[in-house]
Design an enzyme around this catalytic site. Structure first.
Site, PDB file in Angstrom:
ATOM      1  N   TYR A  33      34.114  12.560  16.576  1.00 22.31           N
ATOM      2  CA  TYR A  33      33.911  11.417  15.684  1.00 22.31           C
ATOM      3  C   TYR A  33      34.929  10.328  15.976  1.00 22.31           C
ATOM      4  CZ  TYR A  33      37.939  12.682  12.713  1.00 22.31           C
ATOM      5  OH  TYR A  33      39.201  12.948  12.246  1.00 22.31           O
ATOM      6  N   ARG A  52      38.327   6.222  23.455  1.00 22.35           N
ATOM      7  CA  ARG A  52      38.670   7.594  23.050  1.00 22.35           C
ATOM      8  C   ARG A  52      37.410   8.412  22.770  1.00 22.35           C
ATOM      9  NH1 ARG A  52      42.585   8.337  18.061  1.00 22.35           N
ATOM     10  NH2 ARG A  52      40.692   7.710  16.982  1.00 22.35           N
ATOM     11  N   ARG A 100      20.473  28.589  16.752  1.00 25.08           N
ATOM     12  CA  ARG A 100      21.893  28.947  16.731  1.00 25.08           C
ATOM     13  C   ARG A 100      22.228  30.009  17.774  1.00 25.08           C
ATOM     14  NH1 ARG A 100      25.630  32.427  14.978  1.00 25.08           N
ATOM     15  NH2 ARG A 100      27.661  31.556  14.396  1.00 25.08           N
ATOM     16  N   HIS A 102      25.825  30.637  20.609  1.00 25.34           N
ATOM     17  CA  HIS A 102      27.118  30.009  20.937  1.00 25.34           C
ATOM     18  C   HIS A 102      27.111  29.148  22.199  1.00 25.34           C
ATOM     19  CE1 HIS A 102      28.433  32.674  17.754  1.00 25.34           C
ATOM     20  NE2 HIS A 102      29.639  32.134  17.790  1.00 25.34           N
ATOM     21  N   LYS A 149      39.120  14.359  19.480  1.00 18.89           N
ATOM     22  CA  LYS A 149      38.873  14.048  18.065  1.00 18.89           C
ATOM     23  C   LYS A 149      37.604  14.766  17.610  1.00 18.89           C
ATOM     24  CE  LYS A 149      39.224  10.094  14.932  1.00 18.89           C
ATOM     25  NZ  LYS A 149      40.250  10.684  14.078  1.00 18.89           N
ATOM     26  N   GLU A 182      51.999  15.805  13.455  1.00 19.20           N
ATOM     27  CA  GLU A 182      51.380  14.558  12.976  1.00 19.20           C
ATOM     28  C   GLU A 182      50.888  14.805  11.557  1.00 19.20           C
ATOM     29  OE1 GLU A 182      47.650  13.589  15.050  1.00 19.20           O
ATOM     30  OE2 GLU A 182      47.467  15.701  15.581  1.00 19.20           O
ATOM     31  N   LEU A 207      46.711  14.054  18.216  1.00 18.38           N
ATOM     32  CA  LEU A 207      45.730  13.026  18.540  1.00 18.38           C
ATOM     33  C   LEU A 207      46.450  11.763  19.029  1.00 18.38           C
ATOM     34  CD1 LEU A 207      42.618  12.517  18.334  1.00 18.38           C
ATOM     35  CD2 LEU A 207      43.169  11.150  16.339  1.00 18.38           C
TER      36      LEU A 207
HETATM   37  N1  PDD Z   1      41.963  10.109  11.363  1.00 16.98           N
HETATM   38  N2  PDD Z   1      45.944  12.159  13.702  1.00 16.98           N
HETATM   39  C1  PDD Z   1      44.859  12.734  13.155  1.00 16.98           C
HETATM   40  C2  PDD Z   1      44.835  14.230  13.024  1.00 16.98           C
HETATM   41  C3  PDD Z   1      43.784  11.938  12.716  1.00 16.98           C
HETATM   42  O1  PDD Z   1      42.683  12.514  12.190  1.00 16.98           O
HETATM   43  C4  PDD Z   1      43.864  10.518  12.849  1.00 16.98           C
HETATM   44  C5  PDD Z   1      42.746   9.624  12.395  1.00 16.98           C
HETATM   45  C6  PDD Z   1      45.028   9.975  13.409  1.00 16.98           C
HETATM   46  C7  PDD Z   1      45.190   8.491  13.607  1.00 16.98           C
HETATM   47  O2  PDD Z   1      44.325   8.030  14.622  1.00 16.98           O
HETATM   48  P1  PDD Z   1      43.787   6.525  14.647  1.00 16.98           P
HETATM   49  O3  PDD Z   1      44.989   5.650  14.588  1.00 16.98           O
HETATM   50  O4  PDD Z   1      43.107   6.438  15.954  1.00 16.98           O
HETATM   51  O5  PDD Z   1      42.888   6.349  13.454  1.00 16.98           O
HETATM   52  C8  PDD Z   1      46.034  10.826  13.835  1.00 16.98           C
HETATM   53  C9  PDD Z   1      40.789   9.391  10.904  1.00 16.98           C
HETATM   54  C10 PDD Z   1      41.125   8.059  10.325  1.00 16.98           C
HETATM   55  C11 PDD Z   1      39.990  10.293   9.972  1.00 16.98           C
HETATM   56  O6  PDD Z   1      39.982  11.493  10.248  1.00 16.98           O
HETATM   57  O7  PDD Z   1      39.363   9.814   9.026  1.00 16.98           O
END
Ligand code: PDD
Length: 287
Positions: A33, A52, A100, A102, A149, A182, A207
């Site tokens: 996402y 990304r 379904r 894997h 992500k 983070e 991330l």
């Molecule tokens: N989240 N780290 C994690 C684990 C995240 O899920 C996100 C973003 C970030 C920051 O990334 P960016 O600056 O590219 O938004 C760091 C989004 C906003 C979410 O999950 O809704």
């Protein structure tokens, strides 16, 4: 005003927008996402998020669902149809729908694409940033590929809820060495006791935040010294300033960590300056 969602080629009323029970996103969290901030109906840091997205898809060998131009049109149209001036637009791409099992489904199974957009009053973020927010720490129990992500966010959900249960806004996750990785949905930063701006390097299992990258450009332009190096929970608690960055949160000051006051308990000068500069640049360059 009724909301609209894009699902696999069709704009549908939000309450009727569904994917199949055998969508691999639902069954296996087999999808990725992106989230863009929306300013005045336009997307911030557009290229960074798009790049990304392609990297995440590539790492997981999910087919690119449509051309970049087509996807851009869908994102813009979803924002327009929802009349979002300020808020976010959310995109999810999964490995599609298949019985379904894997292993990956047969080649040619079309990925699923969902886009939603919602309004978030900008004033809410400004009010939170003016005061600063609380952060708690939480063990980082995620897998080894947090650079992708993916929608596999259960550990992040548990961390965020732990924060909410304690009346805090965000959870900063901690690795086995006692170092902050983070936030549950944000990247973590401090201004350490020596006055140096610190954030963890992206060789680590985190991330590569697009807001983080934008802040790094601003830091250079402002001549602020940056030390891209992990910091411990203790260093964070003794920091002069602390903040976190993400789409939607922009630059958000943290004024306490596990109840320990950071600096004088108010948003610090470097944090405040970076938030202002980021908002200016993001608005200016939004598409
Ligand atoms: N989240 N780290 C994690 C684990 C995240 O899920 C996100 C973003 C970030 C920051 O990334 P960016 O600056 O590219 O938004 C760091 C989004 C906003 C979410 O999950 O809704």
């Amino acid at each position: 005003m009724s909301r609209v969602a894009y699902v696999n080629g069709v704009y549908r009323p939000h309450r009727e927008a569904t994917v199949h029970v055998e969508d691999r996103g639902f069954q296996f969290a087999d999808g990725v996402y992106e989230v863009w901030s929306v300013f005045d109906g336009r997307m911030a840091d557009f290229d960074g998020h798009m790049t990304r997205l392609h990297r995440s898809l590539n790492e997981l060998r999910i087919d690119i669902p449509m051309t970049r131009d087509a996807l851009t049109r869908v994102l813009k149209e979803t924002i327009r149809r929802n009349r979002v001036r300020n808020g976010i637009v959310y995109l999810q791409v999964t490995r599609g729908t298949a019985r379904r099992d894997h292993p990956f489904p047969a080649p040619g199974t079309p990925p699923s694409v969902v886009v939603t957009s919602k309004s978030i009053p900008f004033s809410r973020s400004q009010a939170q940033a003016a005061k600063g927010v609380a952060v708690v720490t939480y063990p980082d129990i995620r897998w080894g590929r947090c650079d992708i992500k993916t929608v596999g966010l259960l550990p992040n959900v548990l961390a965020k809820q732990a924060a909410r249960d304690k009346g805090a806004y965000e959870a900063w996750m901690v690795d086995e060495m006692g170092l902050i990785t983070e936030g549950s949905s944000t990247n973590a930063w401090i201004v350490d006791q020596d006055g140096k701006l610190r954030t963890r390097d992206t060789q680590a299992n985190i991330l590569r935040g697009i807001t983080r990258a934008a802040i790094m450009d601003l830091v250079k332009a402002e001549g602020i010294e940056l030390d891209e190096r992990p910091f411990s929970v203790d260093e964070a608690k003794q920091a002069k300033e602390a903040f976190f960055t993400a789409a939607g949160a922009f630059v958000m000051p943290a004024i306490s960590i596990d109840g320990v006051r950071i600096g004088d308990g108010k948003p610090g000068p470097i944090t405040t300056k970076l938030r202002e500069r980021y908002l200016e640049a993001a608005r200016r360059d939004a598409v």
